[in-house]
Structure formats: C-alpha cells, structure tokens
Design an enzyme around this catalytic site. Structure first.
Site, mmCIF file in Angstrom:
data_model
loop_
_atom_site.group_PDB
_atom_site.id
_atom_site.type_symbol
_atom_site.label_atom_id
_atom_site.label_comp_id
_atom_site.label_asym_id
_atom_site.label_seq_id
_atom_site.Cartn_x
_atom_site.Cartn_y
_atom_site.Cartn_z
ATOM 1 N N ASP A 261 1.569 -6.578 -4.312
ATOM 2 C CA ASP A 261 0.151 -6.213 -4.151
ATOM 3 C C ASP A 261 -0.653 -6.633 -5.380
ATOM 4 O O ASP A 261 -1.140 -5.788 -6.138
ATOM 5 C CB ASP A 261 0.026 -4.702 -3.902
ATOM 6 C CG ASP A 261 0.767 -4.261 -2.646
ATOM 7 O OD1 ASP A 261 1.114 -5.126 -1.822
ATOM 8 O OD2 ASP A 261 1.004 -3.056 -2.482
ATOM 9 N N LYS B 162 6.370 -8.407 1.761
ATOM 10 C CA LYS B 162 5.209 -7.794 2.430
ATOM 11 C C LYS B 162 3.950 -8.219 1.689
ATOM 12 O O LYS B 162 3.883 -8.131 0.465
ATOM 13 C CB LYS B 162 5.339 -6.268 2.427
ATOM 14 C CG LYS B 162 4.229 -5.590 3.217
ATOM 15 C CD LYS B 162 4.477 -4.106 3.398
ATOM 16 C CE LYS B 162 4.058 -3.263 2.226
ATOM 17 N NZ LYS B 162 2.632 -3.357 1.871
ATOM 18 N N HIS C 27 -0.498 -8.266 1.468
ATOM 19 C CA HIS C 27 -1.823 -7.787 1.885
ATOM 20 C C HIS C 27 -2.711 -9.010 1.668
ATOM 21 O O HIS C 27 -3.306 -9.174 0.602
ATOM 22 C CB HIS C 27 -2.301 -6.636 0.987
ATOM 23 C CG HIS C 27 -1.741 -5.298 1.341
ATOM 24 N ND1 HIS C 27 -2.018 -4.668 2.530
ATOM 25 C CD2 HIS C 27 -0.931 -4.458 0.659
ATOM 26 C CE1 HIS C 27 -1.401 -3.488 2.560
ATOM 27 N NE2 HIS C 27 -0.727 -3.337 1.446
ATOM 28 N N LYS D 36 -2.018 -3.372 9.185
ATOM 29 C CA LYS D 36 -2.333 -2.051 9.772
ATOM 30 C C LYS D 36 -3.477 -2.140 10.768
ATOM 31 O O LYS D 36 -4.532 -1.511 10.622
ATOM 32 C CB LYS D 36 -2.652 -1.006 8.697
ATOM 33 C CG LYS D 36 -1.484 -0.702 7.770
ATOM 34 C CD LYS D 36 -1.773 0.482 6.849
ATOM 35 C CE LYS D 36 -0.643 0.782 5.901
ATOM 36 N NZ LYS D 36 -0.481 -0.197 4.803
ATOM 37 N N PHE D 37 -3.244 -2.908 11.838
ATOM 38 C CA PHE D 37 -4.241 -3.004 12.914
ATOM 39 C C PHE D 37 -4.516 -1.607 13.470
ATOM 40 O O PHE D 37 -3.616 -0.762 13.520
ATOM 41 C CB PHE D 37 -3.712 -3.901 14.037
ATOM 42 C CG PHE D 37 -3.553 -5.339 13.646
ATOM 43 C CD1 PHE D 37 -4.664 -6.172 13.551
ATOM 44 C CD2 PHE D 37 -2.303 -5.870 13.371
ATOM 45 C CE1 PHE D 37 -4.522 -7.509 13.190
ATOM 46 C CE2 PHE D 37 -2.147 -7.203 13.012
ATOM 47 C CZ PHE D 37 -3.267 -8.021 12.919
ATOM 48 N N GLY E 123 -7.344 -3.240 22.153
ATOM 49 C CA GLY E 123 -6.559 -4.448 22.407
ATOM 50 C C GLY E 123 -7.304 -5.755 22.193
ATOM 51 O O GLY E 123 -6.833 -6.649 21.482
ATOM 52 N N TYR F 89 6.335 9.320 -4.025
ATOM 53 C CA TYR F 89 7.544 8.497 -4.124
ATOM 54 C C TYR F 89 8.821 9.316 -4.066
ATOM 55 O O TYR F 89 8.870 10.451 -4.542
ATOM 56 C CB TYR F 89 7.560 7.747 -5.463
ATOM 57 C CG TYR F 89 6.489 6.704 -5.628
ATOM 58 C CD1 TYR F 89 6.479 5.555 -4.840
ATOM 59 C CD2 TYR F 89 5.503 6.843 -6.601
ATOM 60 C CE1 TYR F 89 5.509 4.570 -5.016
ATOM 61 C CE2 TYR F 89 4.532 5.869 -6.789
ATOM 62 C CZ TYR F 89 4.544 4.743 -5.994
ATOM 63 O OH TYR F 89 3.580 3.782 -6.177
HETATM 64 O O1 S5P Z 1 2.477 4.948 4.516
HETATM 65 C C1 S5P Z 1 2.478 3.896 3.902
HETATM 66 C C2 S5P Z 1 2.489 2.670 4.548
HETATM 67 C C3 S5P Z 1 2.512 1.506 3.801
HETATM 68 S S1 S5P Z 1 2.738 0.012 4.632
HETATM 69 N N1 S5P Z 1 2.479 3.908 2.540
HETATM 70 C C4 S5P Z 1 2.480 2.762 1.793
HETATM 71 O O2 S5P Z 1 2.505 2.850 0.561
HETATM 72 N N2 S5P Z 1 2.430 1.524 2.426
HETATM 73 C C5 S5P Z 1 2.304 0.255 1.653
HETATM 74 O O3 S5P Z 1 3.447 0.091 0.822
HETATM 75 C C6 S5P Z 1 1.095 0.209 0.727
HETATM 76 O O4 S5P Z 1 -0.023 -0.362 1.371
HETATM 77 C C7 S5P Z 1 1.586 -0.658 -0.425
HETATM 78 O O5 S5P Z 1 1.367 -2.021 -0.134
HETATM 79 C C8 S5P Z 1 3.089 -0.403 -0.479
HETATM 80 C C9 S5P Z 1 3.530 0.612 -1.513
HETATM 81 O O6 S5P Z 1 3.289 0.162 -2.811
HETATM 82 P P1 S5P Z 1 3.763 1.006 -4.102
HETATM 83 O O7 S5P Z 1 3.166 0.238 -5.244
HETATM 84 O O8 S5P Z 1 3.197 2.380 -3.969
HETATM 85 O O9 S5P Z 1 5.269 0.964 -4.107
#
Ligand code: S5P
Length: 263
Positions: free
Chosen positions: A43, A65, A67, A98-99, A103, A226
């Site tokens: 990110d 992944k 963005h 995250k759509f 539709g 986390y």
């Molecule tokens: O519930 C969610 C869903 C997603 S996809 N919580 C999240 O943190 N994410 C994504 O995971 C978020 O958009 C980010 O890109 C990544 C987590 O990043 P971190 O730096 O917090 O590990």
C-alpha cells in the site's frame, strides 16, 4: 469432520478437490508448489517504490494485493510491468477494489475506466451488501476472459466496530454458496471469535483470507486491529494478508520470509 476441522486438517490437494472454482484450484496448487500462503499488500503511492518492494518479496508470496487507485504516478506501463513480474516470479494478482454497487455499475467499474481491472487482476473482492446482483455484474465480465477470475466476499472486516458481524456474515456465506463458480472465498476477521465462526460455517472449498496481521503490534492506525499469523491460521484462516508489517519494514525481504514461515 466439521468444516473447521476440515480446514485445519485436510491438505491443499484435498481441499482443491472440494471446489469447482478454477481460480481457487489454481491458488491451492500454487500455495503447495511455492510453499507459501502469504499474500503481501503493498500500500504505497509511488510506482517505483511499489516495484522495489515487490521485487524483494516476490519469491516468498503466492499473491500480491494492490490498491491500484492509490498509485500517484499510475500509467498503463504499471500493469504491463506487474504482469511481467507475476509471470516471472509465479504469483497471482489481487486488486483490493471492494466493489459495493449494483450489478450494472460494478460491471463497468470492473471492465472499464483507466484501470480495466478485469484484464489483469486474477482476484477482486466485493461487499455483499447489494446482494446477488453484485456478483452477477462482475461475473458477466469475468466470463468473457480466458484466464480464471475469482472474487472474495467481505464476510467480515478487521477494523474495530465493523458492522460486518453475526447475521451479516452468515448471509454473506449463504450468498457465496449460491455463486460458487465465481466466489473463491472470503475476507475474514483477524479477531478470534469472529474468525472461528466464519471458519466453521464456510464450506472448506472456500478460501479465507485474513488481513490485520502483524507481528509487532496489536493496534494499527485508524482502528485497524492486528493479530499474529499463528493465531489467524489456528483460528481457521487459510491465507494471511500482510501490509505494513512487510512494506514498512527496513528489510521487506527478511520480513516476508518471517511471515511466510510463521503462517
Ligand atoms: O477488513 C479488511 C479488509 C481488507 S482487504 N481489513 C484490511 O485491512 N484490509 C486490507 O488489508 C487493507 O485495505 C490494507 O490494504 C491491508 C492491511 O494492511 P496493514 O498495513 O494494516 O497490514
């Protein structure tokens, strides 16, 4: 064996036989082959920085992944380069779009605009709040593409105070059960109680991806929560998504190896 036990005890090979979803099968095969269930989330807003981190961690991941809409200096070369790296280092691409619309709108958001996400992202994700129409809209696009395409539904989220809990999670799983050819699985919570609930109701042919994973801290910025790789895997997740734990580290390659081993 119940669903939770199957998730924990069956091999990737056995799990792959429980799904007809082509992308899910590919993911099980790749995780086994590369011996990693780590998806890294890079990110950052600068393209050169993105590729420098990706280059360091590529051997340790089965998926990156993105963005895509946060890249300041985006141009179509970004995608060309990403696809070349994915092929060279054998990883898949997940655009975390995250759509969340009806539709016919997501059909356009997935296929068109500057990013043309469907043309390069193996995986995308979607909120279940619009109901089945969102999946139908995305699938119309995916069906036109030769390579396997899949989607994760956000059954839960990792941020403190999320509304995606309880019945919402259960209904999201029911929705996925009706759309197994395109839905590969779920984004699950990093929190024990929630994640165990999802892992016990989701058919083991579905993958559970869990963000909110960090070895150094339990609280992130702006209400992110986390836990550790070991905890989320023991609580029923299949795949860890690690963002800042790797991308903000001084030595991303060493951190990626550490997260890979832990998970
Ligand atoms: O519930 C969610 C869903 C997603 S996809 N919580 C999240 O943190 N994410 C994504 O995971 C978020 O958009 C980010 O890109 C990544 C987590 O990043 P971190 O730096 O917090 O590990």
């Amino acid at each position: 064996m119940n669903n939770f036990e199957k998730r924990i005890k069956l091999s990737y090979k056995q799990r792959a036989e429980l799904t007809e979803n082509k992308l899910t099968k590919k993911i099980f095969r790749l995780m086994e082959e590369k011996e990693t269930n780590l998806c890294v989330s890079i990110d950052v807003t600068n393209a050169a920085k993105f590729f420098s981190i990706l280059n360091e961690v590529a051997e340790h991941i089965f998926m990156v992944k993105t963005h895509i809409d946060i890249i300041d200096d985006f141009n179509p070369d970004f995608i060309k380069k990403l696809k070349i790296m994915a092929k060279k280092h054998n990883f898949l691409i997940f655009e975390d779009r995250k759509f969340a619309d009806i539709g016919k709108t997501v059909q356009l958001q997935y296929s068109s605009g500057i990013y043309k996400i469907a043309s390069w992202a193996d995986m995308v994700n979607a909120h279940s709040v619009p109901g089945e129409g969102i999946i139908q809209g995305l699938q119309v696009v995916a069906d036109e593409i030769e390579n396997a395409r899949g989607c994760l539904l956000l059954a839960q989220m990792t941020s403190k105070g999320t509304l995606a809990t309880g019945d919402y999670t259960k209904k999201t799983v029911e929705l996925a059960n009706r759309c197994k050819s395109f839905v590969s699985g779920f984004i699950g919570s990093s929190q024990e109680k929630e994640l165990k609930m999802l892992a016990s109701i989701a058919d083991p042919g579905f993958l559970i991806f869990t963000p909110g994973v960090n070895l150094d801290t339990t609280k992130g910025k702006l209400l992110q929560q986390y836990t550790t790789p070991e905890q989320v895997i023991n609580h029923g997740s299949d795949i860890i998504i690690v963002g800042s734990g790797i991308s903000k580290a001084e030595k991303p390659k060493e951190k990626a190896l550490l997260y890979r081993k832990e998970a």
